[in-house]
Motif scaffolding. Sequence first.
Motif, PDB file in Angstrom:
ATOM      1  N   ASP A 156       0.844  -1.199   0.000  1.00  0.00           N
ATOM      2  CA  ASP A 156       0.000   0.000   0.000  1.00  0.00           C
ATOM      3  C   ASP A 156       0.882   1.254   0.000  1.00  0.00           C
ATOM      4  O   ASP A 156       1.878   1.310   0.712  1.00  0.00           O
ATOM      5  CB  ASP A 156      -0.899   0.004   1.243  1.00  0.00           C
ATOM      6  CG  ASP A 156      -2.073   0.954   1.085  1.00  0.00           C
ATOM      7  OD1 ASP A 156      -3.188   0.465   0.827  1.00  0.00           O
ATOM      8  OD2 ASP A 156      -1.861   2.196   1.196  1.00  0.00           O
ATOM      9  N   PRO A 157       0.523   2.264  -0.802  1.00  0.00           N
ATOM     10  CA  PRO A 157       1.341   3.492  -0.827  1.00  0.00           C
ATOM     11  C   PRO A 157       1.359   4.225   0.524  1.00  0.00           C
ATOM     12  O   PRO A 157       2.295   4.971   0.804  1.00  0.00           O
ATOM     13  CB  PRO A 157       0.682   4.366  -1.903  1.00  0.00           C
ATOM     14  CG  PRO A 157      -0.545   3.658  -2.346  1.00  0.00           C
ATOM     15  CD  PRO A 157      -0.552   2.263  -1.798  1.00  0.00           C
ATOM     16  N   ASP A 158       0.363   4.019   1.353  1.00  0.00           N
ATOM     17  CA  ASP A 158       0.332   4.630   2.688  1.00  0.00           C
ATOM     18  C   ASP A 158       1.204   3.786   3.625  1.00  0.00           C
ATOM     19  O   ASP A 158       0.897   2.621   3.885  1.00  0.00           O
ATOM     20  CB  ASP A 158      -1.126   4.660   3.183  1.00  0.00           C
ATOM     21  CG  ASP A 158      -1.245   5.304   4.561  1.00  0.00           C
ATOM     22  OD1 ASP A 158      -0.273   5.243   5.344  1.00  0.00           O
ATOM     23  OD2 ASP A 158      -2.323   5.862   4.851  1.00  0.00           O
ATOM     24  N   HIS A 159       2.293   4.369   4.128  1.00  0.00           N
ATOM     25  CA  HIS A 159       3.249   3.592   4.926  1.00  0.00           C
ATOM     26  C   HIS A 159       2.599   2.950   6.152  1.00  0.00           C
ATOM     27  O   HIS A 159       2.915   1.809   6.505  1.00  0.00           O
ATOM     28  CB  HIS A 159       4.431   4.451   5.382  1.00  0.00           C
ATOM     29  CG  HIS A 159       5.334   3.731   6.358  1.00  0.00           C
ATOM     30  ND1 HIS A 159       6.128   2.669   5.980  1.00  0.00           N
ATOM     31  CD2 HIS A 159       5.507   3.868   7.692  1.00  0.00           C
ATOM     32  CE1 HIS A 159       6.774   2.194   7.045  1.00  0.00           C
ATOM     33  NE2 HIS A 159       6.420   2.902   8.098  1.00  0.00           N
ATOM     34  N   ASP A 160       1.685   3.692   6.810  1.00  0.00           N
ATOM     35  CA  ASP A 160       1.041   3.137   8.010  1.00  0.00           C
ATOM     36  C   ASP A 160       0.302   1.840   7.686  1.00  0.00           C
ATOM     37  O   ASP A 160       0.361   0.868   8.438  1.00  0.00           O
ATOM     38  CB  ASP A 160       0.047   4.139   8.613  1.00  0.00           C
ATOM     39  CG  ASP A 160       0.766   5.183   9.470  1.00  0.00           C
ATOM     40  OD1 ASP A 160       1.960   4.956   9.795  1.00  0.00           O
ATOM     41  OD2 ASP A 160       0.151   6.214   9.790  1.00  0.00           O
ATOM     42  N   ILE A 161      -0.393   1.857   6.548  1.00  0.00           N
ATOM     43  CA  ILE A 161      -1.157   0.670   6.153  1.00  0.00           C
ATOM     44  C   ILE A 161      -0.222  -0.478   5.783  1.00  0.00           C
ATOM     45  O   ILE A 161      -0.416  -1.625   6.210  1.00  0.00           O
ATOM     46  CB  ILE A 161      -2.098   1.007   4.973  1.00  0.00           C
ATOM     47  CG1 ILE A 161      -3.170   2.006   5.452  1.00  0.00           C
ATOM     48  CG2 ILE A 161      -2.741  -0.252   4.398  1.00  0.00           C
ATOM     49  CD1 ILE A 161      -4.065   2.537   4.350  1.00  0.00           C
ATOM     50  N   ALA A 162       0.832  -0.148   5.022  1.00  0.00           N
ATOM     51  CA  ALA A 162       1.771  -1.190   4.587  1.00  0.00           C
ATOM     52  C   ALA A 162       2.515  -1.774   5.792  1.00  0.00           C
ATOM     53  O   ALA A 162       2.699  -2.991   5.889  1.00  0.00           O
ATOM     54  CB  ALA A 162       2.757  -0.622   3.574  1.00  0.00           C
ATOM     55  N   ARG A 163       2.946  -0.917   6.729  1.00  0.00           N
ATOM     56  CA  ARG A 163       3.676  -1.403   7.896  1.00  0.00           C
ATOM     57  C   ARG A 163       2.779  -2.264   8.786  1.00  0.00           C
ATOM     58  O   ARG A 163       3.202  -3.302   9.301  1.00  0.00           O
ATOM     59  CB  ARG A 163       4.278  -0.245   8.694  1.00  0.00           C
ATOM     60  CG  ARG A 163       5.133  -0.726   9.865  1.00  0.00           C
ATOM     61  CD  ARG A 163       4.623  -0.233  11.178  1.00  0.00           C
ATOM     62  NE  ARG A 163       4.698   1.202  11.298  1.00  0.00           N
ATOM     63  CZ  ARG A 163       3.620   1.974  11.359  1.00  0.00           C
ATOM     64  NH1 ARG A 163       2.403   1.457  11.268  1.00  0.00           N
ATOM     65  NH2 ARG A 163       3.764   3.275  11.521  1.00  0.00           N
ATOM     66  N   THR A 164       1.524  -1.834   8.965  1.00  0.00           N
ATOM     67  CA  THR A 164       0.603  -2.654   9.760  1.00  0.00           C
ATOM     68  C   THR A 164       0.380  -4.008   9.077  1.00  0.00           C
ATOM     69  O   THR A 164       0.336  -5.047   9.735  1.00  0.00           O
ATOM     70  CB  THR A 164      -0.741  -1.909   9.939  1.00  0.00           C
ATOM     71  OG1 THR A 164      -0.453  -0.674  10.590  1.00  0.00           O
ATOM     72  CG2 THR A 164      -1.706  -2.697  10.796  1.00  0.00           C
ATOM     73  N   ALA A 165       0.273  -3.986   7.742  1.00  0.00           N
ATOM     74  CA  ALA A 165       0.111  -5.253   7.003  1.00  0.00           C
ATOM     75  C   ALA A 165       1.324  -6.156   7.213  1.00  0.00           C
ATOM     76  O   ALA A 165       1.186  -7.374   7.367  1.00  0.00           O
ATOM     77  CB  ALA A 165      -0.093  -4.973   5.513  1.00  0.00           C
ATOM     78  N   LEU A 166       2.495  -5.550   7.221  1.00  0.00           N
ATOM     79  CA  LEU A 166       3.721  -6.337   7.427  1.00  0.00           C
ATOM     80  C   LEU A 166       3.718  -6.971   8.824  1.00  0.00           C
ATOM     81  O   LEU A 166       3.927  -8.178   8.975  1.00  0.00           O
ATOM     82  CB  LEU A 166       4.957  -5.438   7.237  1.00  0.00           C
ATOM     83  CG  LEU A 166       6.298  -6.092   7.559  1.00  0.00           C
ATOM     84  CD1 LEU A 166       6.566  -7.298   6.662  1.00  0.00           C
ATOM     85  CD2 LEU A 166       7.443  -5.069   7.430  1.00  0.00           C
ATOM     86  N   ILE A 167       3.492  -6.148   9.837  1.00  0.00           N
ATOM     87  CA  ILE A 167       3.497  -6.665  11.216  1.00  0.00           C
ATOM     88  C   ILE A 167       2.414  -7.728  11.386  1.00  0.00           C
ATOM     89  O   ILE A 167       2.661  -8.812  11.920  1.00  0.00           O
ATOM     90  CB  ILE A 167       3.287  -5.517  12.236  1.00  0.00           C
ATOM     91  CG1 ILE A 167       4.510  -4.587  12.229  1.00  0.00           C
ATOM     92  CG2 ILE A 167       3.037  -6.071  13.634  1.00  0.00           C
ATOM     93  CD1 ILE A 167       4.347  -3.342  13.101  1.00  0.00           C
TER      94      ILE A 167
END
Length: 445
Positions: A221-232
Amino acid sequence: MPDLDSLAREVSGGALGRLASGPAALDELPVQCRRLAPSGERVLLTDAAAKFAGGRALLDWVNDLVGDARRVTVAPTHAQVTLDEQTIEATLAEVGSPALIVSVGSGTITDLGKVLAARSGVPLVAVQTAASVNGFSDPLSVLVIGGAKRTKASSWPSALLIDERVIDEAPARLNRSGVGDAIAIWSAPADWYLACRLGLDGPFDDAVVRPVLDAVEHLADPDHDIARTALIDSLTLGGLVIGVADSTAPLSGSEHLVSHILDMAAMARGAEHDLHGAQVGVATVVCTALWEEVQQTCRIFDLPWSELRYPGDLERRVRHTWASIDRSGALGQECWTAVERKVVTWNATDRSGCDAARPDLVESLFGYVGDPTRSAATLRHWGAATRFSDLTPAVDRDDLSWTLLALPYMRDRLTLPDLLVMSGEWTPELIERTLQRAAAAGGGL
Ligand SMILES: [Zn+2]
């Protein structure tokens, strides 16, 4: 998206009493310490790598939250800490019998903390410092036994704290490595499905892998918060899934075998290798390309599977493969013992129903195979390596071909290359075509 905290308690039978993941998870550290050890000595277990978060040294921050604590810093064997017998025994002696262990680190330190907790019975609070692998939220540890990487039962942490402020300041290469481990979900479940349907594992359960498949949807996701939450979330769920299945198989197929073999070859040479997830990521592009290549150019999905047999010279092939990195034959023996278990099970299993069911089986199977182009694009989104030549150190063409050809010859888990060995199609030519396909998708060599 299931609630991770309640899922963790359910899956662990209450052993993992608190899984806190979010923007201020570390604030819970004092409460968790008091819950698990109201009094007595506390040990901070960590490694020598500098860690920062919230504008200060992370260990100072943790120390303020934990209170009086004795610090045990595990020394690296080479460039990093290796969980061999010697390191484990030495750390066990140094840690002694405190009331509580607080581990502050990424995969290796947490795995070590879990081993110490299992051996000493001391509760463990794990402070996760990077989203680097999926091995935090499970009761297993990856150890080095006789030169081979093996996953062994250890114990659940009693509490696991994943603070986004800490993860965001982790070295980028660690979080990038986590992306590689997370996208294994586009490769491993197909191997697991195959093994289950052919009677070598199982039963297969879509509900086991589905939450992780959902979580990785937002990884780029281009939104870092969303991508980082997806990663975690995808990594944390991955650990819990391994706990549910009581096996790493749902998340560890051929792509993980590639990483394990690269590690073993490097260790045998006394050389370095890249991070687990970095290797798994580039291998996922190749393994998803392999499924496509096999579907389009091989006969294996048209042959009667009930009649397939491993070749008569399998033992010679296994020993010959490992002799090229270990002339003593010890590694060959270790691997043949594992592979032989797979052969015995294969020969003892009735697969007469498989042939009629094969068209449906193959269709369902490919429902779990990810797109190599998407795998490469997701890695690229995070700045992670997409090709073996991007790894540190780089893996060259000869070593990569050798590693891929060795896939069916390492352990007792059946994956797609096993069937190709049986059909006589596991050849350097297939590897070459697969690497070309992977290259066209943005990965490969
Ligand atoms: Zn992994």
